[in-house]
Design a protein around this motif. Structure first.
Motif, mmCIF file in Angstrom:
data_model
loop_
_atom_site.group_PDB
_atom_site.id
_atom_site.type_symbol
_atom_site.label_atom_id
_atom_site.label_comp_id
_atom_site.label_asym_id
_atom_site.label_seq_id
_atom_site.Cartn_x
_atom_site.Cartn_y
_atom_site.Cartn_z
ATOM 1 N N CYS A 373 5.809 2.890 -26.938
ATOM 2 C CA CYS A 373 5.342 2.598 -28.298
ATOM 3 C C CYS A 373 6.526 2.640 -29.262
ATOM 4 C CB CYS A 373 4.286 3.609 -28.754
ATOM 5 S SG CYS A 373 2.703 3.435 -27.910
ATOM 6 N N GLY A 374 6.489 1.783 -30.264
ATOM 7 C CA GLY A 374 7.577 1.700 -31.233
ATOM 8 C C GLY A 374 7.636 2.912 -32.148
ATOM 9 N N GLY A 375 8.843 3.296 -32.508
ATOM 10 C CA GLY A 375 9.026 4.385 -33.457
ATOM 11 C C GLY A 375 8.834 3.911 -34.888
ATOM 12 N N ASP A 376 8.576 4.856 -35.783
ATOM 13 C CA ASP A 376 8.369 4.566 -37.214
ATOM 14 C C ASP A 376 7.200 3.626 -37.438
ATOM 15 O OD1 ASP A 376 10.634 6.094 -37.609
ATOM 16 O OD2 ASP A 376 11.965 4.356 -37.662
ATOM 17 N N SER A 400 10.348 4.021 -23.025
ATOM 18 C CA SER A 400 10.733 3.798 -24.418
ATOM 19 C C SER A 400 10.539 2.328 -24.795
ATOM 20 C CB SER A 400 12.197 4.198 -24.608
ATOM 21 O OG SER A 400 12.610 4.014 -25.939
ATOM 22 N N ASP A 401 10.182 2.073 -26.040
ATOM 23 C CA ASP A 401 10.051 0.717 -26.569
ATOM 24 C C ASP A 401 11.211 0.505 -27.545
ATOM 25 O OD1 ASP A 401 8.852 -1.348 -28.647
ATOM 26 O OD2 ASP A 401 7.648 -1.562 -26.837
ATOM 27 N N ASN A 402 10.932 0.438 -28.832
ATOM 28 C CA ASN A 402 11.960 0.465 -29.886
ATOM 29 C C ASN A 402 11.788 1.787 -30.636
ATOM 30 O OD1 ASN A 402 13.041 -2.186 -29.494
ATOM 31 N ND2 ASN A 402 11.271 -3.042 -30.529
ATOM 32 N N PRO A 403 12.454 2.856 -30.220
ATOM 33 C CA PRO A 403 12.209 4.164 -30.835
ATOM 34 C C PRO A 403 12.648 4.250 -32.301
ATOM 35 C CG PRO A 403 14.031 4.283 -29.283
ATOM 36 C CD PRO A 403 13.405 2.942 -29.102
ATOM 37 N N THR A 405 14.117 5.365 -35.502
ATOM 38 C CA THR A 405 14.678 6.654 -35.925
ATOM 39 C C THR A 405 14.017 7.850 -35.243
ATOM 40 O OG1 THR A 405 13.166 6.913 -37.805
ATOM 41 C CG2 THR A 405 15.192 5.676 -38.195
ATOM 42 N N GLU A 406 13.022 7.617 -34.413
ATOM 43 C CA GLU A 406 12.320 8.720 -33.745
ATOM 44 C C GLU A 406 12.949 9.054 -32.394
ATOM 45 O OE1 GLU A 406 8.022 9.217 -33.925
ATOM 46 O OE2 GLU A 406 7.886 7.275 -34.933
ATOM 47 N N ASP A 407 12.681 10.253 -31.919
ATOM 48 C CA ASP A 407 13.100 10.691 -30.593
ATOM 49 C C ASP A 407 12.180 10.024 -29.569
ATOM 50 O OD1 ASP A 407 13.512 12.016 -28.172
ATOM 51 O OD2 ASP A 407 13.744 13.985 -29.097
ATOM 52 N N PRO A 408 12.711 9.207 -28.653
ATOM 53 C CA PRO A 408 11.842 8.518 -27.693
ATOM 54 C C PRO A 408 11.024 9.454 -26.819
ATOM 55 C CG PRO A 408 14.175 8.260 -27.118
ATOM 56 C CD PRO A 408 14.122 8.829 -28.493
ATOM 57 N N ASP A 409 11.559 10.624 -26.519
ATOM 58 C CA ASP A 409 10.811 11.574 -25.683
ATOM 59 C C ASP A 409 9.600 12.134 -26.416
ATOM 60 O OD1 ASP A 409 12.384 11.435 -23.334
ATOM 61 O OD2 ASP A 409 13.925 12.658 -24.299
ATOM 62 N N VAL A 410 9.699 12.274 -27.728
ATOM 63 C CA VAL A 410 8.544 12.725 -28.519
ATOM 64 C C VAL A 410 7.451 11.663 -28.501
ATOM 65 C CG1 VAL A 410 7.749 13.315 -30.836
ATOM 66 C CG2 VAL A 410 9.926 14.235 -29.989
ATOM 67 N N ILE A 411 7.848 10.396 -28.635
ATOM 68 C CA ILE A 411 6.871 9.299 -28.576
ATOM 69 C C ILE A 411 6.183 9.290 -27.215
ATOM 70 C CG2 ILE A 411 6.573 6.796 -28.658
ATOM 71 C CD1 ILE A 411 9.007 6.672 -30.519
ATOM 72 N N ILE A 412 6.955 9.446 -26.160
ATOM 73 C CA ILE A 412 6.398 9.436 -24.803
ATOM 74 C C ILE A 412 5.402 10.574 -24.622
ATOM 75 C CG2 ILE A 412 7.007 9.898 -22.384
ATOM 76 C CD1 ILE A 412 9.556 8.202 -22.903
ATOM 77 N N ILE A 427 3.935 8.167 -14.481
ATOM 78 C CA ILE A 427 5.209 8.859 -14.506
ATOM 79 C C ILE A 427 5.875 8.524 -15.841
ATOM 80 C CG2 ILE A 427 6.483 6.945 -13.427
ATOM 81 C CD1 ILE A 427 8.167 9.039 -11.947
ATOM 82 N N CYS A 428 6.711 9.422 -16.331
ATOM 83 C CA CYS A 428 7.437 9.184 -17.584
ATOM 84 C C CYS A 428 8.931 9.007 -17.263
ATOM 85 C CB CYS A 428 7.269 10.360 -18.553
ATOM 86 S SG CYS A 428 5.563 10.662 -19.060
ATOM 87 N N ILE A 429 9.490 7.868 -17.646
ATOM 88 C CA ILE A 429 10.913 7.585 -17.469
ATOM 89 C C ILE A 429 11.423 7.016 -18.786
ATOM 90 C CG2 ILE A 429 12.643 6.279 -16.175
ATOM 91 C CD1 ILE A 429 10.679 6.165 -13.828
ATOM 92 N N THR A 430 12.226 7.759 -19.495
ATOM 93 C CA THR A 430 12.616 7.380 -20.859
ATOM 94 C C THR A 430 13.429 6.094 -20.903
ATOM 95 O OG1 THR A 430 12.648 9.724 -21.463
ATOM 96 C CG2 THR A 430 13.739 8.194 -22.961
ATOM 97 N N ASP A 431 14.406 5.962 -20.014
ATOM 98 C CA ASP A 431 15.254 4.774 -20.000
ATOM 99 C C ASP A 431 14.433 3.560 -19.530
ATOM 100 O OD1 ASP A 431 17.107 2.779 -18.514
ATOM 101 O OD2 ASP A 431 18.514 3.994 -19.672
#
Length: 483
Positions: A373-376, A400-403, A405-412, A427-431
């Protein structure tokens, strides 16, 4: 054009200076001001044009339109009005001679389906032999030529410049995506829409920088139907009656389930395609589209309805729909392997459910979904999208999508809160590149890997940088290296 003629009819609060000056051009960016230009001060989300009067003067500004007093002293005429965005739209339309009145203008609004419906209409019109312009998320097209655009719906000045260029080049029809922001910020004000389309409304663009509520979002979308001659409204959308109630134009409804003026009946869902019968005031025949899913029927029905209003022959409608291709919308990537990869722009709960349901309808094996999901942006949809993927995919890779200004791990983690309430495996894979690699490695014969959220985009936005990221390239690189 004389300044006095340019502003004639505007609701003016205050005028200072001589209006008998010639205006050579208009700008809302002080860096683009040239000698003899009218500078319109826009108080925007990121910058206030009123603070750049000195730079505009230095570059040759001959006059100013503002909505608050200017701090700099100037002998140039100054016009104070209530809303400079409305003023920009007004003077731009007048400066370019109301170009939207020189062709058939079609506007598409709604949460989902705008881009695909535009491409379908363009394909139909070109099949009918008409020179067509298109403006939207994927840029600007004048015939076969493609131009860059910063926004789905350009700022009013840029839009009128494009319209003027299109009209001068002999364009007969222009189809454009009309975003809620474009409507709310008056970018399409004074445009002469012949036909407007409302595709649907779902939760999206609800944030401090966009719309404060669904009610505000709905009101913005409804504005289109107070400035077009004919409105086409999806009757199956729960908001349709409210859109119709706010309209000031002739309304025709379309749908599959509700009683409507235009109907799609007997749909047939095939691997990679749909077929349906259209019952309407113009056509009563079968149409096919090489884009799978129920949502494709709605998009094609809207496109065919616009064609009917525009007087396009049925054979051109059929031919245009059959050959249309839309980048990043249910787009298949050729892998040369015994599993499939589909790239789709789905970035809301509804659109994610739509693409996963469509794929589920013809997949012999597993459906593997990769998304983030996109950040902001609207945080409430994150857990909802987790629930959707958990329910409709056999296996989900949250990434991660387009994080921004947010921390991508928080979005995940927020997405994960939703998928945990389902029985779906994940499964969660940030990259994102590694997430795609994992999904492709997990795919077996007959499986379909859905890469959701990026679609046509060829970049990824982080807090400190924007990097090139084209999922078509990424898939092929992984396939060539690891398979």
């Amino acid at each position: 054009m004389r300044l006095a003629d340019l502003i004639d009819g505007l609701d003016i609060l205050y005028i200072r200076g001589n209006l008998n000056v010639d205006i050579e051009g208009i700008a809302y960016d002080s860096r683009k001001v040239r000698n003899g230009y009218l500078f319109v001060c826009i108080d925007g989300l990121k910058a206030d044009g009123h603070k750049y009067v000195q730079q505009a003067l230095k570059n040759g500004a001959a006059a100013f339109i503002a909505q608050k007093p200017l701090m700099q002293e100037t002998e140039a005429p100054v016009i104070i009005i209530r809303n400079t965005r409305i003023a920009l739209a007004y003077v731009s339309d007048r400066f370019y001679g109301h170009p939207s009145g020189r062709f058939n203008l079609i506007g598409i609004t709604g949460t989902k389906g705008k881009t695909t419906t535009c491409f379908m209409i363009r394909s139909i019109l070109e099949t009918a032999g008409r020179k067509t312009g298109m403006i939207g998320t994927l840029g600007v097209r004048i015939g076969d030529r493609m131009l860059h655009s910063e926004r789905t719906t350009p700022e009013s000045l840029d839009l009128q410049q494009l319209f003027s260029q299109m009209a001068d080049e002999g364009v007969e029809d222009v189809v454009m995506e009309v975003s809620s922001q474009g409507l709310a910020l008056h970018r399409v004000r004074y445009c002469e829409f012949d036909t407007g389309v409302f595709t649907n409304l779902a939760r999206d663009h609800i944030s401090p920088s966009e719309h404060g509520s669904m009610e505000e979002y709905l009101e913005a979308k409804s504005m289109l139907f107070r400035s077009c001659k004919t409105g086409l409204v999806n009757k199956d959308c729960s908001y349709s009656e409210r859109v119709i109630g706010k309209a000031c134009c002739r309304i025709l409804t379309y749908g599959m389930e509700s009683e409507a003026d235009i109907k799609a009946v007997n749909p047939v869902y095939l691997p990679g395609a749909v077929r349906f019968e259209m019952v309407s005031p113009w056509y009563h025949r079968s149409f096919s589209v090489m884009i799978p899913g129920r949502f494709s029927v709605y998009n094609a029905l809207a496109a065919a309805s616009v064609s009917g209003v525009s007087g396009i022959p049925a054979d051109a409608v059929a031919g245009g729909l059959e050959k249309v291709q839309v980048p990043g919308r249910a787009e298949t990537v050729d892998t040369g392997r015994n599993f499939s990869v589909i790239i789709d722009y789905a970035h809301t709960p509804d659109s994610l459910q739509n693409i996963l349901e469509a794929v589920r309808g013809y997949t012999a094996g597993k459906v593997i979904c990769v998304f983030g999901c996109g950040g902001d942006r609207d945080r409430t949809k994150r857990s909802m999208m987790g629930i959707v993927s958990g329910q409709y995919a056999d296996y989900t890779v949250i990434t991660s999508d387009n994080p921004r200004t947010e921390d991508p791990d928080v979005i995940i983690k927020e997405i994960e809160e939703g998928i945990k309430t389902t029985s779906g495996r994940y499964i969660c894979i940030t990259d994102r590149r590694e997430a795609i690699r994992h999904a492709l490695t997990a795919a077996a014969a007959g499986d379909v890997v859905v890469l959701a959220g990026k679609g046509h985009e060829t970049w990824q936005v982080f807090s400190d940088r924007t990097v090139h990221f084209d999922e078509r390239e990424v898939v092929r690189e992984i396939i060539d290296k690891d398979f």
